[in-house]
Write a protein that holds these residues in place. Structure first.
Motif, PDB file in Angstrom:
ATOM      1  N   ALA B 112       0.836  -1.205   0.000  1.00  0.00           N
ATOM      2  CA  ALA B 112       0.000   0.000   0.000  1.00  0.00           C
ATOM      3  C   ALA B 112       0.868   1.250   0.000  1.00  0.00           C
ATOM      4  CB  ALA B 112      -0.937  -0.006   1.207  1.00  0.00           C
ATOM      5  N   VAL B 113       1.977   1.205   0.750  1.00  0.00           N
ATOM      6  CA  VAL B 113       2.896   2.350   0.797  1.00  0.00           C
ATOM      7  C   VAL B 113       3.521   2.552  -0.582  1.00  0.00           C
ATOM      8  CG1 VAL B 113       5.082   3.178   1.743  1.00  0.00           C
ATOM      9  CG2 VAL B 113       3.365   2.175   3.261  1.00  0.00           C
ATOM     10  N   ALA B 114       3.934   1.455  -1.213  1.00  0.00           N
ATOM     11  CA  ALA B 114       4.519   1.548  -2.552  1.00  0.00           C
ATOM     12  C   ALA B 114       3.470   2.047  -3.541  1.00  0.00           C
ATOM     13  CB  ALA B 114       5.050   0.178  -2.987  1.00  0.00           C
ATOM     14  N   GLY B 115       2.218   1.635  -3.330  1.00  0.00           N
ATOM     15  CA  GLY B 115       1.133   1.997  -4.237  1.00  0.00           C
ATOM     16  C   GLY B 115       0.835   3.484  -4.273  1.00  0.00           C
ATOM     17  N   LEU B 118       5.303   6.030  -2.080  1.00  0.00           N
ATOM     18  CA  LEU B 118       6.102   6.459  -0.932  1.00  0.00           C
ATOM     19  C   LEU B 118       7.100   5.392  -0.474  1.00  0.00           C
ATOM     20  CD1 LEU B 118       3.489   8.370   1.264  1.00  0.00           C
ATOM     21  CD2 LEU B 118       5.423   9.338   0.024  1.00  0.00           C
ATOM     22  N   ALA B 119       7.402   4.423  -1.346  1.00  0.00           N
ATOM     23  CA  ALA B 119       8.312   3.346  -0.945  1.00  0.00           C
ATOM     24  C   ALA B 119       9.648   3.902  -0.444  1.00  0.00           C
ATOM     25  CB  ALA B 119       8.532   2.388  -2.109  1.00  0.00           C
ATOM     26  N   ASP B 120      10.122   4.977  -1.094  1.00  0.00           N
ATOM     27  CA  ASP B 120      11.423   5.540  -0.691  1.00  0.00           C
ATOM     28  C   ASP B 120      11.356   6.261   0.650  1.00  0.00           C
ATOM     29  OD1 ASP B 120      12.517   4.583  -2.986  1.00  0.00           O
ATOM     30  OD2 ASP B 120      12.246   6.459  -4.116  1.00  0.00           O
ATOM     31  N   ALA B 121      10.161   6.673   1.050  1.00  0.00           N
ATOM     32  CA  ALA B 121      10.015   7.423   2.300  1.00  0.00           C
ATOM     33  C   ALA B 121       9.482   6.535   3.424  1.00  0.00           C
ATOM     34  CB  ALA B 121       9.082   8.610   2.083  1.00  0.00           C
ATOM     35  N   ALA B 122       9.411   5.217   3.184  1.00  0.00           N
ATOM     36  CA  ALA B 122       8.752   4.315   4.133  1.00  0.00           C
ATOM     37  C   ALA B 122       9.323   4.406   5.548  1.00  0.00           C
ATOM     38  CB  ALA B 122       8.835   2.876   3.632  1.00  0.00           C
ATOM     39  N   GLY B 123      10.634   4.678   5.654  1.00  0.00           N
ATOM     40  CA  GLY B 123      11.260   4.715   6.972  1.00  0.00           C
ATOM     41  C   GLY B 123      11.237   6.085   7.629  1.00  0.00           C
ATOM     42  N   SER B 130       6.037  16.231   3.589  1.00  0.00           N
ATOM     43  CA  SER B 130       5.268  17.385   3.118  1.00  0.00           C
ATOM     44  C   SER B 130       3.776  17.090   3.284  1.00  0.00           C
ATOM     45  CB  SER B 130       5.572  17.635   1.649  1.00  0.00           C
ATOM     46  OG  SER B 130       4.974  16.624   0.861  1.00  0.00           O
ATOM     47  N   GLY B 131       2.970  18.145   3.143  1.00  0.00           N
ATOM     48  CA  GLY B 131       1.521  17.981   3.303  1.00  0.00           C
ATOM     49  C   GLY B 131       0.939  16.959   2.330  1.00  0.00           C
ATOM     50  N   GLY B 132       1.385  17.034   1.071  1.00  0.00           N
ATOM     51  CA  GLY B 132       0.878  16.108   0.063  1.00  0.00           C
ATOM     52  C   GLY B 132       1.263  14.672   0.381  1.00  0.00           C
ATOM     53  N   GLN B 133       2.490  14.493   0.876  1.00  0.00           N
ATOM     54  CA  GLN B 133       2.948  13.137   1.233  1.00  0.00           C
ATOM     55  C   GLN B 133       2.142  12.590   2.401  1.00  0.00           C
ATOM     56  OE1 GLN B 133       7.114  14.233   1.686  1.00  0.00           O
ATOM     57  NE2 GLN B 133       7.674  12.758   0.105  1.00  0.00           N
ATOM     58  N   LYS B 134       1.863  13.467   3.388  1.00  0.00           N
ATOM     59  CA  LYS B 134       1.050  13.021   4.536  1.00  0.00           C
ATOM     60  C   LYS B 134      -0.305  12.527   4.065  1.00  0.00           C
ATOM     61  CE  LYS B 134       3.109  16.077   7.951  1.00  0.00           C
ATOM     62  NZ  LYS B 134       3.123  17.460   8.384  1.00  0.00           N
ATOM     63  N   GLY B 135      -0.889  13.260   3.106  1.00  0.00           N
ATOM     64  CA  GLY B 135      -2.179  12.861   2.559  1.00  0.00           C
ATOM     65  C   GLY B 135      -2.100  11.486   1.925  1.00  0.00           C
ATOM     66  N   ARG B 136      -0.970  11.209   1.263  1.00  0.00           N
ATOM     67  CA  ARG B 136      -0.824   9.910   0.610  1.00  0.00           C
ATOM     68  C   ARG B 136      -0.624   8.788   1.633  1.00  0.00           C
ATOM     69  NH1 ARG B 136       3.620  10.204  -3.590  1.00  0.00           N
ATOM     70  NH2 ARG B 136       4.157  12.249  -2.734  1.00  0.00           N
ATOM     71  N   VAL B 137       0.036   9.099   2.751  1.00  0.00           N
ATOM     72  CA  VAL B 137       0.158   8.089   3.819  1.00  0.00           C
ATOM     73  C   VAL B 137      -1.238   7.739   4.327  1.00  0.00           C
ATOM     74  CG1 VAL B 137       1.107   7.570   6.094  1.00  0.00           C
ATOM     75  CG2 VAL B 137       2.394   9.013   4.532  1.00  0.00           C
ATOM     76  N   SER B 138      -2.054   8.800   4.508  1.00  0.00           N
ATOM     77  CA  SER B 138      -3.410   8.612   4.991  1.00  0.00           C
ATOM     78  C   SER B 138      -4.196   7.726   4.017  1.00  0.00           C
ATOM     79  CB  SER B 138      -4.063   9.993   5.125  1.00  0.00           C
ATOM     80  OG  SER B 138      -5.176   9.955   5.967  1.00  0.00           O
ATOM     81  N   LEU B 139      -3.983   7.949   2.720  1.00  0.00           N
ATOM     82  CA  LEU B 139      -4.660   7.145   1.705  1.00  0.00           C
ATOM     83  C   LEU B 139      -4.185   5.686   1.761  1.00  0.00           C
ATOM     84  CD1 LEU B 139      -6.499   7.026  -0.815  1.00  0.00           C
ATOM     85  CD2 LEU B 139      -4.518   7.701  -2.193  1.00  0.00           C
ATOM     86  N   GLU B 166      -1.900  10.443 -11.593  1.00  0.00           N
ATOM     87  CA  GLU B 166      -1.586   9.059 -11.200  1.00  0.00           C
ATOM     88  C   GLU B 166      -2.621   8.516 -10.224  1.00  0.00           C
ATOM     89  OE1 GLU B 166       3.251   9.307 -11.508  1.00  0.00           O
ATOM     90  OE2 GLU B 166       2.335   8.632  -9.623  1.00  0.00           O
ATOM     91  N   LEU B 167      -3.011   9.376  -9.269  1.00  0.00           N
ATOM     92  CA  LEU B 167      -4.004   8.934  -8.272  1.00  0.00           C
ATOM     93  C   LEU B 167      -5.337   8.636  -8.937  1.00  0.00           C
ATOM     94  CD1 LEU B 167      -3.757  10.869  -4.913  1.00  0.00           C
ATOM     95  CD2 LEU B 167      -3.368   8.462  -5.380  1.00  0.00           C
ATOM     96  N   TRP B 168      -5.739   9.490  -9.873  1.00  0.00           N
ATOM     97  CA  TRP B 168      -7.011   9.246 -10.553  1.00  0.00           C
ATOM     98  C   TRP B 168      -6.964   7.959 -11.351  1.00  0.00           C
ATOM     99  CZ3 TRP B 168     -11.755  10.859  -9.740  1.00  0.00           C
ATOM    100  CH2 TRP B 168     -11.945  12.019  -9.002  1.00  0.00           C
ATOM    101  N   GLU B 169      -5.804   7.675 -11.945  1.00  0.00           N
ATOM    102  CA  GLU B 169      -5.661   6.396 -12.662  1.00  0.00           C
ATOM    103  C   GLU B 169      -5.819   5.239 -11.684  1.00  0.00           C
ATOM    104  OE1 GLU B 169      -1.894   6.840 -14.560  1.00  0.00           O
ATOM    105  OE2 GLU B 169      -2.740   8.043 -16.216  1.00  0.00           O
TER     106      GLU B 169
END
Lengths: 263, 239
Positions: B112-115, B118-123, B130-139, B166-169
């Motif tokens: 899910a993290v890779a999806g 955010l695989a590179d930021a997993a740790g 950033s705010g956008g990245q936090k939103g993606r973690v939440s997703l 990408e998200l819409w896809e």
């Protein structure tokens, strides 16, 4: 018009989800090095201050030193106060950050969440108690007649009581300012009436009656029992049972006051 | 089959009536957009769909059960507008925690993290993102449970255009696999990406339509303009 009633959802307890929550809370703690350091060192440092305060005060022959009496009691009061504060803030953070609302949309039962908190901070309290008891008995020559493991056990029960009351209090706090002020409301009366400042037998009858229904009274009595008896007494076990029972009751109440649906 | 059925839903917040009586259905296996300006009642409606909103009257049925039923909690995923994840945990720890709650394992969490890219930021700690990245973690924390219904409150706010596409896809791939998605947005250019549209204004449903139908009704290729035309036409009728 009939409003849809907000029936509390059945709480299906799951040891797996309770453990997942406890693990998560401990992982959060692990990332916060300063909090861990404070949790482990602060009670010992404060106890050291009390030790130095009473070190040179003469005691009457045949009586236990003041530090032996107060210091031992403090071993139960520190974890109670610290865990009360930490959990009421932690729960308020869950509420304001939206994670609580999110958790409530998952299969996690409300009691799972609260028991998870209790387990995580109970474990942290056990570590804290081992450090504090070791420091107190070696560095400060605290005299405990009974087993120091019983002191640790009572400290953990006190910590879980603090966690449970903190979680319950946070249900009534709408802001950080309120949450912090619940500490004196819940903690100080129990501290005043627990028998440490004035022996319970010397209190006015009604104050003694109030003291009878406050759980910290039993925590302090349990520690006093360990302080003077080599063997674990029945009174001590009854006291530990009362403290643990009140803690469980407070956790159940906190779960009941945690509303899944909010306005 | 309809994934969601809302009938005569009335919701008050404080003394204000936010939703005065909504009725609509959401088809399964499609991306349904919930569009409307800020304050139109989108978030309140989404909270009702996941069963955390106290409602005055009416019914909300999701996958055949009342919204918020215990049986639905592993089948419905919810992503709030503000990222609701733990800032003092890493991306991976957050995903694994929510995976555990949904009965999924560490492998699903890492996927899910890779999806969400955010695989590179997993740790990394979420607080450092950033705010956008936090939103993606939440997703990711909602996707990890492979829900049948996914309720997303403004999931693309603050994302760069490439990520947004990408998200819409991703959303359409999920829908193609059978997931029902309900996505809110206050920007009309996202409306064109939805299979169906629900347009909300002051708690009222202005249109329950498709992008093509809205363009035809509003007599404009531009969805924003078409929306405005529909609103004006309604006001003229009301006047």
């Amino acid at each position: 018009m009939t409003a849809i009633l907000d029936r509390p959802a059945p709480t299906h307890l799951s040891p797996r989800l309770t453990a997942a929550t406890a693990g998560r809370v401990l992982r959060q703690l692990r990332h916060d090095h300063r909090t861990i350091a404070m949790m482990l060192v602060l009670p010992s440092a404060l106890l050291g201050l009390l030790y130095l305060l009473w070190k040179d005060v003469p005691t009457l022959p045949g009586q236990a030193g003041i530090f032996d009496r107060v210091g031992l009691t403090m071993l139960g009061i520190f974890p109670f106060v610290v865990m009360f504060l930490v959990t009421s803030i932690a729960m308020l953070r869950e509420r304001t950050s939206g994670t609580l609302e999110r958790l409530l949309t998952t299969p996690l039962a409300r009691l799972d969440l609260l028991l998870g908190y209790g387990a995580a901070f109970g474990l942290a309290a056990a570590l804290q108690a081992v450090v504090t008891v070791t420091v107190a008995t070696t560095l400060y020559d605290l005299d405990v007649t009974g087993s120091t493991w019983l002191v640790v056990l009572i400290a953990v029960a006190d910590a879980v009581l603090g966690v449970a009351l903190g979680l319950l209090a946070s249900a009534f706090a709408r802001s950080e300012f309120q949450a912090v002020q619940f500490m004196p409301v819940v903690v100080l009366p129990q501290f005043f009436l627990c028998g440490l400042l004035v022996p319970r037998e010397q209190m006015a009858g009604w104050l003694q009656a109030v003291s009878d229904v406050l759980p910290l009274t039993y925590a302090v009595e349990a520690l006093q029992e360990v302080g003077r008896s080599a063997e674990a007494t029945g009174t001590m076990w009854a006291d530990v049972g009362i403290v643990s029972g009140v803690a469980l009751l407070a956790l159940a109440l906190a779960a009941a006051t945690l509303r899944r649906r909010t306005a | 089959m309809d994934a969601v059925t809302v009938t005569d839903l009335v919701i008050d917040r404080g003394r204000r009536r936010v939703l005065p009586g909504l009725s609509f259905t959401v088809p399964a296996g499609q991306v349904t957009g919930l569009l409307g300006p800020s304050g139109s009642g989108k978030t309140t409606l989404m909270r009702a769909l996941v069963g955390v909103q106290r409602i005055r009257s009416g019914t909300v049925t999701v996958l055949g059960e009342p919204a918020g039923s215990p049986g639905l909690r592993s089948r419905v995923g919810y992503v709030t507008q503000a990222p609701s994840v733990y800032p003092d945990l890493t991306v991976r720890e957050n995903a694994r925690h929510f995976a555990a709650l949904y009965g999924a394992g560490a492998r699903e969490a890492d996927a899910a993290v890779a999806g969400v890219g955010l695989a590179d930021a997993a740790g990394q700690l979420v607080a450092d993102l950033s705010g956008g990245q936090k939103g993606r973690v939440s997703l990711a924390c909602a996707l990890v449970g492979s829900p049948e219904v996914l309720v997303l409150d403004e999931p693309t706010v603050g994302l760069d255009p490439v990520l947004r596409v990408e998200l819409w896809e991703r959303f359409h791939a999920l829908a193609a696999a059978g997931t029902t998605l309900i996505v809110s947005s206050h920007v009309m250019d996202e409306a064109g990406r939805c299979d169906r549209l629900l347009l909300l204004r002051d708690g009222e449903l202005i249109a329950d339509s498709t992008p093509a139908q809205l363009r035809a009704d509003g007599r404009s290729e531009d969805l924003e303009e078409a929306f405005l035309n529909v609103v004006r036409a309604r006001e003229e009728v009301a006047a």
